[in-house]
Enzyme design. Structure first.
Site, PDB file in Angstrom:
ATOM      1  N   CYS A  91      69.617  25.365  44.877  1.00 20.79           N
ATOM      2  CA  CYS A  91      68.616  25.255  45.955  1.00 20.79           C
ATOM      3  C   CYS A  91      67.615  24.139  45.662  1.00 20.79           C
ATOM      4  O   CYS A  91      66.827  24.233  44.723  1.00 20.79           O
ATOM      5  CB  CYS A  91      67.942  26.623  46.093  1.00 20.79           C
ATOM      6  N   CYS A 117      63.875  24.931  45.694  1.00 20.44           N
ATOM      7  CA  CYS A 117      63.514  25.723  44.505  1.00 20.44           C
ATOM      8  C   CYS A 117      63.183  24.799  43.342  1.00 20.44           C
ATOM      9  O   CYS A 117      62.253  25.050  42.574  1.00 20.44           O
ATOM     10  CB  CYS A 117      64.657  26.652  44.100  1.00 20.44           C
TER      11      CYS A 117
END
Lengths: 108, 308
Positions: A33, A36
């Site tokens: 991700c 993230c």
């Protein structure tokens, strides 16, 4: 300055987060991700500033399927603030540091 | 420079990308520019405050002139969006919407800022409760469920195909697909259910997403809706490479005066580095990024050659 951002998983979540003697900010993330990755350094910076009074933790949803389900997580990063085992508030997505500091002010 | 086919990749063909291509090209780097002119903020603009161009040309004409100029310096243009960017062994690897993969010594991000929100009822309320802006991040939470992807361009089409690996049914809600022929073919051959000539009117549900109301007055039962407007932007492509965003808004890429990001070989220029969103700033930063990137590619190739 505290202990750095703590890695937690399904098996340690109860003892490290829900039964913690301090409030905990948990970053639910995964290695695939992008947003993230963007927010990870922000968590580190916050830990350096607030690490004495708040525990900073992160939970890799790839390795811990049960905890994200329990908290109905459908998007990452999701960052949840816990106090006494209960959810105080949460934010979804890569948000600025100031936004997370606002969240922390609710319990400081 | 190395023997590679291309040294410098530029994502975005607005004023920052074009100026970068001109200057990298003039330094003898082999340059390729990815992106579509209509995705530049300049495309529909009338230029009024750019030095020495008073009432001369429209934004569209300016972009076309810039392309010809950059081509005269050797730059190559590929009208494709990038759907994946990664780095390996001091090289950047870019994957296009048609599935082509290219390797570069250095990369300039100049894809601007685009609106990513749908701005419909239910969107804000259900973020993280079924509304997502990142297929790559969140597909895993929708295993076996029915989901919709909203968007007309490469990010939506590629996202819908990626979701087939997780979801039970994938709908693509679009006005008209504006994607490469190859991607369109893949989409049509896939199990993605394309709902064309329509758009989302409202996202509905009690505590989480339960469905969509479409503008053609049909309703769709889905547990998730992925909003993927336009081409992939800074957060989608650059965050994966590990770039640092500005602390205040977390929307722009941080650069120094050489337009360097925190990642060696990675540069950013134009609207993507923050305001003011002006041609003058974009071309200034593009010029610097173009020169610096060409220099970086040359030095990298030299040092690798001397090491054998």
């Amino acid at each position: 300055m505290g202990q750095g951002v703590l890695d937690v998983d399904d098996s340690s979540f109860e003892s490290e987060i829900l039964k913690a003697d301090k409030p905990v900010l948990v970053d639910f993330w995964a290695p695939w991700c992008g947003p993230c990755k963007a927010i990870a350094p922000v968590m580190n910076q916050l830990e350096e500033t607030y690490g004495d009074s708040i525990i900073f933790a992160r939970c890799n949803v790839d390795h811990s399927p049960n905890t994200p389900t329990k908290y109905s997580i459908r998007a990452i990063p999701t960052i949840i603030l816990f106090q006494d085992g209960k959810v105080v508030d949460q934010v979804v997505g890569a948000v600025p540091k100031s936004h997370l500091e606002e969240l922390l002010k609710k319990i400081l | 420079m190395s023997d590679q086919l291309y040294n410098v990749a530029i994502i975005g063909r607005g004023p920052a990308g074009l100026q970068a291509a001109i200057h990298s090209g003039s330094k003898k780097a082999k340059v390729i520019v990815f992106g579509k002119p209509r995705n530049s903020g300049l495309y529909k603009a009338r230029v009024a405050n750019f030095c020495c161009s008073e009432d001369v040309i429209t934004g569209k004409e300016m972009l076309e002139a810039g392309r010809k100029q950059a081509e005269s310096f050797g730059a190559v243009f590929l009208e494709e969006d990038i759907i994946e960017a990664k780095s390996e062994n001091n090289r950047f690897i870019l994957v296009t919407e048609s599935g082509g993969a290219f390797t570069f010594e250095t990369l300039i991000l100049a894809m601007g800022v685009a609106r990513k929100k749908l701005q419909v009822k239910g969107e804000k309320e259900f973020v993280g409760r079924g509304v997502s802006y990142c297929v790559d991040c969140d597909a895993t939470f929708f295993k076996g469920m029915d989901v919709a992807v909203v968007g007309n361009e490469s990010a939506a089409a590629a996202g819908a195909l990626a979701l087939l690996l997780y979801a039970r049914t994938v709908y693509l809600v679009c006005r008209k697909p504006m994607i490469s022929d190859l991607l369109h073919e893949r989409l049509k051959r896939s199990e993605v259910r394309i709902l064309q000539d329509t758009w989302v009117k409202e996202i509905v549900g009690a505590n989480e997403v339960e469905g969509l109301m479409l503008t053609n007055d049909e309703s769709l039962k889905v547990s998730g809706v992925f909003i993927e407007l336009g081409a992939k932007g800074a957060m989608e492509l650059a965050a994966n490479l590990g770039v640092v965003f500005d602390a205040e808004t977390f929307s722009f890429i941080e650069t120094n005066k050489k337009q360097e990001t925190n990642i060696p070989g990675l540069y950013a220029a134009g609207d993507i580095t923050g305001q003011p969103w002006q041609i003058a700033k974009a071309v200034g930063e593009g010029c610097t990024a173009g020169i610096e990137a060409a220099e970086y590619a040359r030095k990298l190739a030299d040092s690798e050659r001397s090491r054998g």
